[in-house]
Design a protein around this motif. Structure first.
Motif, PDB file in Angstrom:
ATOM      1  N   LYS A  61       0.814  -1.208   0.000  1.00 28.37           N
ATOM      2  CA  LYS A  61       0.000   0.000   0.000  1.00 28.37           C
ATOM      3  C   LYS A  61       0.852   1.263   0.000  1.00 28.37           C
ATOM      4  O   LYS A  61       0.483   2.265  -0.561  1.00 28.37           O
ATOM      5  CB  LYS A  61      -0.917   0.016   1.226  1.00 28.37           C
ATOM      6  CG  LYS A  61      -1.913  -1.101   1.235  1.00 28.37           C
ATOM      7  CD  LYS A  61      -3.129  -0.739   0.468  1.00 28.37           C
ATOM      8  CE  LYS A  61      -4.167  -1.818   0.591  1.00 28.37           C
ATOM      9  NZ  LYS A  61      -5.053  -1.860  -0.508  1.00 28.37           N
ATOM     10  N   GLU A 109      -8.174  10.250  -4.057  1.00 29.31           N
ATOM     11  CA  GLU A 109      -9.377  10.122  -3.225  1.00 29.31           C
ATOM     12  C   GLU A 109     -10.405   9.225  -3.907  1.00 29.31           C
ATOM     13  O   GLU A 109     -11.052   8.403  -3.257  1.00 29.31           O
ATOM     14  CB  GLU A 109      -9.975  11.496  -2.940  1.00 29.31           C
ATOM     15  CG  GLU A 109      -9.132  12.339  -1.999  1.00 29.31           C
ATOM     16  CD  GLU A 109      -9.597  13.786  -1.914  1.00 29.31           C
ATOM     17  OE1 GLU A 109     -10.514  14.183  -2.680  1.00 29.31           O
ATOM     18  OE2 GLU A 109      -9.026  14.524  -1.088  1.00 29.31           O
ATOM     19  N   GLU A 112      -9.342   5.646  -3.470  1.00 34.01           N
ATOM     20  CA  GLU A 112      -9.625   5.192  -2.109  1.00 34.01           C
ATOM     21  C   GLU A 112     -11.107   4.850  -1.948  1.00 34.01           C
ATOM     22  O   GLU A 112     -11.450   3.837  -1.337  1.00 34.01           O
ATOM     23  CB  GLU A 112      -9.201   6.253  -1.083  1.00 34.01           C
ATOM     24  CG  GLU A 112      -7.722   6.307  -0.840  1.00 34.01           C
ATOM     25  CD  GLU A 112      -7.153   4.994  -0.324  1.00 34.01           C
ATOM     26  OE1 GLU A 112      -7.756   4.385   0.592  1.00 34.01           O
ATOM     27  OE2 GLU A 112      -6.113   4.567  -0.850  1.00 34.01           O
TER      28      GLU A 112
END
Length: 142
Positions: A61, A109, A112
């Protein structure tokens, strides 16, 4: 093979998912070899693999997030601090870099949110299967 991949029945997966799981089971070396061969035989394939690995966080990650972003940010600020002498170009460059940073932040974003939605979907599917199994066992006992 990853624990998640081991839980899925490979008969129901497409060729891409099976190939991805096979590459994951072979480790980083297999991804690296695939990228190199992709660049040698047909460069867009190699580039596609680099982008795929980068944006799906195949290896970890944090692999491309912390150090790479800090480095890019530092280089960007160092570059912007050196004016070219042309105020119109300097203003244009600053505006463009700021806009690109905003787009990058928005895209990260979005990724995510996409990952969170996928995780939620997989969890909901697991809970539904578990509930059906419990209901089925309860009706068989009765």
């Amino acid at each position: 093979m990853t624990p998640l991949a081991a839980t899925h029945d490979t008969a129901h997966m497409g060729w891409f998912s099976r190939a991805e799981n096979w590459m994951d089971s072979k480790g980083k070396g297999a991804w690296i070899v695939a990228m190199i061969l992709g660049f040698i035989f047909f460069w867009p394939v190699g580039l596609a693999l680099v982008l795929y690995i980068t944006y799906t966080n195949r290896w970890s990650k944090d692999m491309f997030k912390k150090t790479a972003c800090r480095s890019r940010s530092f280089k960007r600020h160092m570059h912007v601090m050196t004016p070219t002498g042309n105020s119109a170009f300097d203003a244009y460059r600053e505006d463009t870099l700021r806009r690109l940073e905003d787009e990058q932040k928005s895209f990260e974003e979005f990724l995510e949110r996409l990952r969170a939605a996928k995780d939620k979907s997989e969890f909901d599917e697991f809970m539904d299967e578990r509930s059906k199994k419990a209901t089925q066992e309860h009706t068989e006992d009765a």
